[in-house]
Design an enzyme around this catalytic site. Structure first.
Site, PDB file in Angstrom:
ATOM      1  N   THR A  99      22.501  -2.351  52.632  1.00 49.67           N
ATOM      2  CA  THR A  99      23.839  -1.944  53.067  1.00 49.67           C
ATOM      3  C   THR A  99      24.188  -0.565  52.534  1.00 49.67           C
ATOM      4  O   THR A  99      24.801   0.251  53.238  1.00 49.67           O
ATOM      5  CB  THR A  99      24.879  -2.975  52.587  1.00 49.67           C
ATOM      6  OG1 THR A  99      24.531  -4.271  53.094  1.00 49.67           O
ATOM      7  CG2 THR A  99      26.266  -2.611  53.059  1.00 49.67           C
TER       8      THR A  99
ATOM      9  N   GLY B  63      19.579  -7.623  47.518  1.00 45.31           N
ATOM     10  CA  GLY B  63      19.934  -6.722  46.424  1.00 45.31           C
ATOM     11  C   GLY B  63      19.154  -5.441  46.364  1.00 45.31           C
ATOM     12  O   GLY B  63      19.288  -4.687  45.396  1.00 45.31           O
ATOM     13  N   THR B  64      18.336  -5.140  47.372  1.00 50.33           N
ATOM     14  CA  THR B  64      17.525  -3.917  47.332  1.00 50.33           C
ATOM     15  C   THR B  64      18.269  -2.699  47.852  1.00 50.33           C
ATOM     16  O   THR B  64      17.722  -1.589  47.819  1.00 50.33           O
ATOM     17  CB  THR B  64      16.233  -4.114  48.135  1.00 50.33           C
ATOM     18  OG1 THR B  64      16.554  -4.636  49.431  1.00 50.33           O
ATOM     19  CG2 THR B  64      15.302  -5.087  47.423  1.00 50.33           C
ATOM     20  N   GLY B  65      19.483  -2.856  48.354  1.00 51.80           N
ATOM     21  CA  GLY B  65      20.285  -1.697  48.747  1.00 51.80           C
ATOM     22  C   GLY B  65      20.276  -1.393  50.229  1.00 51.80           C
ATOM     23  O   GLY B  65      20.442  -0.230  50.620  1.00 51.80           O
TER      24      GLY B  65
ATOM     25  N   HIS C 201       4.752 -27.080  22.214  1.00 49.61           N
ATOM     26  CA  HIS C 201       4.647 -26.859  23.656  1.00 49.61           C
ATOM     27  C   HIS C 201       4.695 -25.361  23.977  1.00 49.61           C
ATOM     28  O   HIS C 201       3.826 -24.828  24.677  1.00 49.61           O
ATOM     29  CB  HIS C 201       5.792 -27.584  24.365  1.00 49.61           C
ATOM     30  CG  HIS C 201       5.648 -27.637  25.847  1.00 49.61           C
ATOM     31  ND1 HIS C 201       5.272 -28.766  26.520  1.00 49.61           N
ATOM     32  CD2 HIS C 201       5.824 -26.689  26.797  1.00 49.61           C
ATOM     33  CE1 HIS C 201       5.207 -28.523  27.811  1.00 49.61           C
ATOM     34  NE2 HIS C 201       5.566 -27.260  28.007  1.00 49.61           N
ATOM     35  N   GLU C 202       5.713 -24.670  23.445  1.00 50.18           N
ATOM     36  CA  GLU C 202       5.859 -23.246  23.728  1.00 50.18           C
ATOM     37  C   GLU C 202       4.774 -22.431  23.033  1.00 50.18           C
ATOM     38  O   GLU C 202       4.334 -21.400  23.571  1.00 50.18           O
ATOM     39  CB  GLU C 202       7.246 -22.767  23.290  1.00 50.18           C
ATOM     40  CG  GLU C 202       8.402 -23.459  23.984  1.00 50.18           C
ATOM     41  CD  GLU C 202       8.367 -23.309  25.495  1.00 50.18           C
ATOM     42  OE1 GLU C 202       7.761 -22.336  25.987  1.00 50.18           O
ATOM     43  OE2 GLU C 202       8.931 -24.170  26.195  1.00 50.18           O
TER      44      GLU C 202
ATOM     45  N   HIS D 126       1.832 -22.372  25.279  1.00 46.53           N
ATOM     46  CA  HIS D 126       2.023 -21.406  26.363  1.00 46.53           C
ATOM     47  C   HIS D 126       1.632 -20.006  25.915  1.00 46.53           C
ATOM     48  O   HIS D 126       0.832 -19.323  26.547  1.00 46.53           O
ATOM     49  CB  HIS D 126       3.496 -21.361  26.785  1.00 46.53           C
ATOM     50  CG  HIS D 126       3.981 -22.631  27.395  1.00 46.53           C
ATOM     51  ND1 HIS D 126       3.156 -23.564  27.938  1.00 46.53           N
ATOM     52  CD2 HIS D 126       5.249 -23.095  27.550  1.00 46.53           C
ATOM     53  CE1 HIS D 126       3.878 -24.562  28.405  1.00 46.53           C
ATOM     54  NE2 HIS D 126       5.157 -24.308  28.170  1.00 46.53           N
TER      55      HIS D 126
ATOM     56  N   ASP E 161       5.994 -26.459  35.584  1.00 44.76           N
ATOM     57  CA  ASP E 161       4.761 -25.681  35.443  1.00 44.76           C
ATOM     58  C   ASP E 161       3.625 -26.289  36.250  1.00 44.76           C
ATOM     59  O   ASP E 161       2.798 -25.573  36.822  1.00 44.76           O
ATOM     60  CB  ASP E 161       4.371 -25.591  33.969  1.00 44.76           C
ATOM     61  CG  ASP E 161       5.423 -24.850  33.160  1.00 44.76           C
ATOM     62  OD1 ASP E 161       5.963 -23.862  33.676  1.00 44.76           O
ATOM     63  OD2 ASP E 161       5.702 -25.273  32.033  1.00 44.76           O
TER      64      ASP E 161
END
Length: 657
Positions: free
Chosen positions: A221, A217-219, A436-437, A440, A517
């Site tokens: 082509t 996807g970096t271009g 839990h979140e 994080h 994780d």
């Protein structure tokens, strides 16, 4: 009115010729079957019996070719009768001989005879000649179609799509945002295609092959098409998989046909997309022999070596896996120039967004610079998909313009997938996921100096029960030892242990939500020791190769480059790093930020989602929700000015639980 330039379906002419051949075969069977011209059911024996019978008074016998007419009067009959019979050509002589004997015996007075003409033989000759002519026409038609990509015998011909540079929709470097250094490298190729004489006079040889490699996807082509568009030459586009077919030798034949066509159209550009489909290392399998793919690769190598110095044909190729290509492809004289197409930085992402935003109505609150800063790691294809998702969400909401809200939601949708808002969550699941979140987010905020929280949610997304999205403050291409340790704390601590430690501390039990994780933090710790040499015990030492071998044949032949004792010590060192980070995370949650976790978890249970600015308020208020959100109400403007301005940020990295 039919279009004169309309392409006829391949095989329509063959169908017509086939029907004609069937008709000829049917006619031949009719004539050769001996049934042509049969008028009566009498036979030759009936004719002979009629002549030789004493009961019949034969008055006339006429033989006109192969048709016999007899007039006779039977015994006791008042009127004459007539018999007409066509006989086979080969029996005519026998009939004349019998008539002579009958005349001599007085059975008939006389007879007339006209030489026959064998029409069946003529018809058979005409059918044979017509069949030969028809077969020749069919063969010539097949030969013409063999030159066409859709012809019957076209499996060995060139399958490349040819793009005309004179068309209005041609691609140039102006249509490719970012990739500044890559375009500078390719501008030399464009100049050579425009004016090759300048280089030949100096004795310079332009690279025959240019390999573009980088993330999907970096271009790559798009850059190749831009080279042909800038130079104004024909562009032959073909995928590596187009060379591989079931029939042996087809791939090599297509390579020869492709390069022959490119030389005829010189100057031109040949672009082979996903060349790793045919350009992988030879001899990488377990067995011997040579498969069709390797024959195709050999033909590509020969064709590139066979280029004359004055052939203005540039071969370009693209791949995501340059490490699997055969070394013979990469040597000087073939793909001797390799250009890495990197992921765009913030300025390039903004330019790409402006190109893809053309034709899309954006609201006044949309800041493409802010979108570019918050999408670090996005490629050009990702950014195009982001704006497209935002447009789809805007249409779903029955809005006329795309707002920043849709773009933000589309960013998380691209990263994580659609939210499952319809899924009902029990109070226990909400509480467990919220703590839990919260673990994080709090550990991330307390430990990291180069990343910040972007969004925390307990709404299920994909296979995750919730996620904590974070984004880097600025673009970076390297990591220091401290950054790696902080990343481990975020993976093990901020994401796994932060979540797991929060579960253990606040709920008294742990769940399986930290599985991904834990895998991430183990991988980071392992790379620190084995690849980067960032270990107290094994300082400045690395173990194993930088890239994992992708071929089974090669990997089975490799041996471990260190002893089993060293491997055990490496495992012990990884365990020490993870244990230290886990204990430090628990201290952060217990001693410093316990109140913040409690407040954030309560907010998540109530609102389900907390964005970055609201999280920062909760963190600065030490988890006091009344203080965090009540202060901003009477003095909204000062509160907004005190909120830190959005810093440069990367792609919303996420913690999936």
């Amino acid at each position: 009115m039919a279009n004169k330039n309309e392409t006829r379906r391949p095989g329509s002419g063959l169908l017509f010729y086939g029907l004609m051949l069937v008709v000829l075969v049917v006619l031949a069977s009719v004539f050769w079957g001996g049934n042509y011209g049969k008028k009566e059911e009498t036979t030759l024996s009936d004719v002979i019996e009629c002549i030789e019978s004493d009961k019949n008074d034969v008055s006339m016998v006429e033989v006109n070719g192969t048709v016999v007419t007899i007039k006779y009067k039977a015994s006791g009959a008042q009127y004459d009768s007539e018999m007409t019979q066509q006989i086979p050509y080969e029996y005519v002589d026998d009939l004349i001989s019998k008539l002579e004997k009958a005349k001599a015996a007085g059975q008939i007075d006389d007879y007339t005879y006209t030489e026959p003409f064998d029409w069946s033989t003529l018809v058979q000759i005409l059918i044979m000649v017509g069949s030969i002519v028809l077969v020749v026409f069919i063969f010539l038609s097949m030969s013409r179609q063999g030159k066409d990509a859709n012809g019957l015998f076209s499996f060995g011909s060139n399958r490349a799509r040819v793009m005309d540079p004179n068309k209005k929709d041609k691609i140039t470097f102006k249509d490719v945002a970012g990739s500044i250094e890559e375009k500078e490298e390719l501008s030399e190729i464009v100049d050579f295609l425009k004016d090759p004489k300048k280089y030949r006079e100096l004795g310079a040889k332009i690279p025959r092959g240019v390999l573009l490699y980088g993330a999907p996807g970096t271009g790559k082509t798009l850059l190749a098409r831009a080279v042909a568009g800038e130079a104004g030459v024909k562009f032959f586009y073909i995928s590596g998989s187009d060379f591989v077919e079931m029939l042996v030798g087809v791939g090599a034949s297509r390579v020869r046909s492709l390069f022959a066509d490119a030389k005829r159209e010189a100057p031109s550009v040949v672009f082979i997309d996903e060349i790793d489909a045919v350009g992988r290392k030879r001899g990488a399998g377990l067995g011997g022999g040579q498969d069709e793919r390797e024959q195709t690769l050999n033909q590509i190598l020969v064709e590139m070596d066979g280029f004359e110095n004055n052939t203005n044909v540039i071969v370009m190729a693209a791949t995501n896996r340059v490490d699997v290509l055969d070394p013979a492809l990469l040597r000087p004289g073939r793909f001797d120039r390799r250009i890495m197409v990197n992921e765009p930085d913030a300025d390039e992402r903004e330019a790409i967004l402006k190109i893809h935003a053309k034709g899309k109505p954006l609201a006044d609150d949309v800041d493409l610079r802010e979108v570019a800063l918050s999408t670090v790691g996005f490629t050009g294809a990702d950014l195009e998909n982001l704006l497209n998702e935002a447009a789809l969400m805007t249409a779903r909401h029955n809005k006329k313009k795309i707002t920043m809200e849709e773009i933000t939601d589309a960013t998380f949708r691209v990263q994580m997938g659609p939210q499952k808002n319809s899924k009902k969550l029990s109070d226990k699941v909400k509480k467990l996921t919220a703590y839990h979140e919260a673990g994080h987010a709090v550990v991330l905020r307390a430990t990291s100096e180069f990343e910040k929280v972007d969004r925390v949610t307990i709404i299920p997304v994909g296979r995750a029960g919730g996620f904590t999205a974070y984004k880097p403050i600025e673009d970076t291409d390297f990591y220091t030892e401290k950054m790696l340790l902080d990343t481990i704390k975020m993976s093990l601590g901020g994401r796994a242990a932060g979540g797991r430690a929060a579960e253990e501390i606040f709920l008294g039990e742990i769940s399986t939500g930290a599985a991904s994780d834990l895998q991430q933090c183990n991988r980071i710790a392992k790379n620190m020791i084995k690849r980067f040499g960032l270990s107290k015990k094994f300082k400045n030492m690395v173990f194993g190769e930088d890239n994992d071998e992708v071929f089974l044949g090669y990997s089975m032949g490799q041996v471990q480059s260190y002893s089993d004792q060293t491997a055990a010590e490496i495992d012990e060192e990884i365990k020490n790093i993870i244990d230290d980070c886990y204990e430090e995370t628990k201290k952060i949650l217990l001693e410093k930020k316990k109140a913040v976790v409690e407040g954030l978890a309560s907010r998540l249970i109530e609102k389900l989602t907390v964005d970055g600015p609201d999280f920062e308020k909760i963190y600065m208020a030490n988890g006091n929700l009344d203080l965090a959100f009540a202060v901003a109400a009477p003095a909204a403007v000062p509160a907004e000015t005190e909120t830190p301005a959005p810093a440069e940020s990367e792609e919303g990295n996420t913690s999936e639980e």
